[in-house]
Design a protein around this motif. Structure first.
Motif, short mmCIF file in Angstrom:
data_model
loop_
_atom_site.label_atom_id
_atom_site.label_comp_id
_atom_site.label_asym_id
_atom_site.label_seq_id
_atom_site.Cartn_x
_atom_site.Cartn_y
_atom_site.Cartn_z
N GLY A 90 0.77 -1.24 0.00
CA GLY A 90 0.00 0.00 0.00
C GLY A 90 0.81 1.30 0.00
N SER A 116 -2.39 -3.07 3.55
CA SER A 116 -2.60 -1.78 2.88
C SER A 116 -3.76 -1.04 3.53
CB SER A 116 -2.93 -1.99 1.40
OG SER A 116 -1.89 -2.65 0.76
N ASN A 117 -4.86 -1.75 3.77
CA ASN A 117 -6.04 -1.09 4.32
C ASN A 117 -5.83 -0.63 5.77
OD1 ASN A 117 -7.57 -1.05 2.00
ND2 ASN A 117 -8.37 -3.12 2.33
N THR A 121 -6.46 3.36 7.19
CA THR A 121 -7.74 3.49 7.89
C THR A 121 -7.58 4.34 9.15
OG1 THR A 121 -8.46 1.35 7.08
CG2 THR A 121 -9.61 2.19 9.00
N HIS A 180 -12.03 -2.39 12.75
CA HIS A 180 -10.74 -1.84 12.30
C HIS A 180 -9.64 -2.11 13.33
CE1 HIS A 180 -12.66 -0.17 8.95
NE2 HIS A 180 -13.22 0.87 9.54
N GLU A 245 -8.45 2.65 -0.68
CA GLU A 245 -8.89 1.29 -0.39
C GLU A 245 -8.19 0.29 -1.29
OE1 GLU A 245 -13.03 0.59 -1.14
OE2 GLU A 245 -12.90 -1.44 -0.31
N CYS A 246 -7.75 -0.81 -0.69
CA CYS A 246 -7.18 -1.88 -1.48
C CYS A 246 -8.21 -3.01 -1.59
CB CYS A 246 -5.89 -2.38 -0.83
SG CYS A 246 -5.02 -3.57 -1.87
#
Ligand SMILES: C[S@@+](CC[C@H](N)C(=O)[O-])C[C@H]1O[C@@H](n2cnc3c(N)ncnc32)[C@H](O)[C@@H]1O
Length: 412
Positions: A90, A116-117, A121, A180, A245-246
């Motif tokens: 990412g 990545s996310n 986030t 998350h 976003e991935c």
């Protein structure tokens, strides 16, 4: 026809950290195609500001590479986005978010998508630290009642007490409700696996390091989470609310959501030919991550097994490699409008002592799709990677006959 935005439309006036480590660019040819040399004389530590160091990803590009491409090719509006079709950990998403640019990534590995996310986030870090406290208390209360996994793989790569402690943390994370915070903790957990294993930390492929001192698992985990929290906090103070976003997908078939005509810039960093295949390099991480795989892949759990193969560069793999490049850039070509930009970060390799001119071959393939070659930037680097990667990596020091590492820019 897309008109490019002026840099002042999107960038702030102060010099933020992500602009302090951009490549030093020397022009070599000012006519078409433009040729430059990009020098990145910074350490990995300097280039790993904010969340870039959340997750150790082998073969990522320096943040400055994505940063420089984004500086040069800003999307013309807030609706236009950058798409990285080999998103990895990412880096592109982070650099885009820091610049207020909408971004998407695609990767075939759920671990890479998750890492990545997690980086991009925004979350409540106080709640996260509370969850870490709960986890540590639960660990101390319960680890006596766990016994370590008994399989050959675990015995080969982990001390028995290390494997037991990892199992306790894994069990806590499995029972957490999806959030998350949980994603963040899972990435921290998977992020310490190599460090607490018997394998060398620095080498790309896991090899046993007989001299390695064992680390206490729960303190390594707590430190990792706290370090990530500090970096995340700084990152959160320096971003705006913009989509990044991935998505888990094979770049040979881009998801339909990208057929919206808004992909202005594609940044693309395929695995380097003859360096390594990703799934094999992450086998220790996948061993501990397997229990989460179904949730993150939603029925597509073995997708990463169809990753682009880059090693060994025998004739069959080399041919498939170039075929993959052709198809995945045809996919990008289909979704971009006239004026769109494709930036491919790729390097030459040697095979049985012979140069495979991957940079030139990629240009030939991508031009045959219909893109126009605009710019070639040859990259020089100063920092060492693991020995294995170093022997195979491309590096440019002014000699056209050498292996070249290129950032090639095309326009549609
Ligand atoms: C060189 S890495 C990209 C690293 C990235 N630039 C970064 O900084 O982290 C290449 C990535 O391509 C992914 N990949 C391989 N085959 C793929 C495919 N068919 N579709 C999407 N991603 C793929 C691998 O999982 C790996 O994460």
């Amino acid at each position: 026809m897309i008109k490019q935005a002026e840099p002042s439309d999107l960038l702030s006036k102060n010099e933020p950290i992500f602009r302090q480590y951009l490549p030093k660019i020397t022009p070599i040819n000012k006519n078409s195609p433009i040729i430059n040399e990009w020098d990145i004389p910074y350490t990995i530590k300097e280039l790993s500001y904010y969340v870039h160091s959340h997750y150790r990803y082998y073969g990522k590009f320096p943040s400055a590479v994505a940063g420089q491409i984004l500086e040069q090719y800003l999307p013309p509006s807030k609706d236009h986005y950058v798409l990285d079709n080999f998103c990895g950990s990412g880096t592109t998403l982070v650099e885009a978010k820091l610049r207020g640019i909408k971004s998407f990534g695609v990767d075939i590995s759920w671990l890479s998508v998750l890492a990545s996310n997690v980086k991009v986030t925004v979350l409540d870090l106080n709640a996260l630290k509370k969850e870490l406290n709960n986890l540590v208390l639960w660990f101390e209360k319960n680890n006596g009642s766990f016994s370590e996994p008994n399989d050959v793989f675990s015995k080969k790569w982990f001390d028995s007490s290390t494997a037991r402690d990892l199992l306790v943390i894994q069990t806590y994370l499995l029972n957490l409700t999806d959030s998350h915070i949980r994603n963040f903790l899972i990435i921290a957990f998977i992020g310490i696996v190599r460090r607490v294993s018997k394998a060398h930390d620095g080498e790309v492929r896991p090899h046993i390091n007989k001299k390695k001192k064992q680390r206490d698992v729960i303190s390594a985990f707590s430190k990792k989470v706290n370090d990530m929290c500090n970096d995340h906090d700084k990152f959160q103070h320096n971003i705006t609310d913009i989509t990044s976003e991935c998505i888990l997908a094979d770049n040979l078939h881009l998801p339909k959501q990208f057929n919206d005509g808004k992909c202005y810039l594609a940044i693309s960093h395929p695995p380097y030919l003859n360096s390594f295949n990703y799934a094999a390099v992450f086998n220790l991480e996948f061993y501990w991550g397997n229990v989460f795989e179904d949730e993150y892949t939603q029925g597509n759990s073995k997708l990463y097994k169809t990753e682009m193969k880059a090693h060994p560069a025998n004739e069959s793999i080399t041919e498939k490699y170039f075929n993959h490049l052709k198809i995945c850039y045809e996919e990008i070509f289909k979704i971009q409008e006239e004026g769109g930009v494709l930036a491919v970060v790729i390097g030459d390799c040697t095979r049985n002592g012979q140069l495979v001119p991957v940079v030139d071959k990629s240009i030939e393939i991508i031009v045959s799709i219909g893109y126009k070659l605009k710019e070639i930037n040859y990259r020089t680097t100063h920092y060492g990677l693991g020995k294995y990667a170093y022997n195979h990596r491309a590096d440019y020091h002014g000699d056209q006959e050498e292996k070249k590492d290129g950032i090639i820019i095309f326009t549609k």
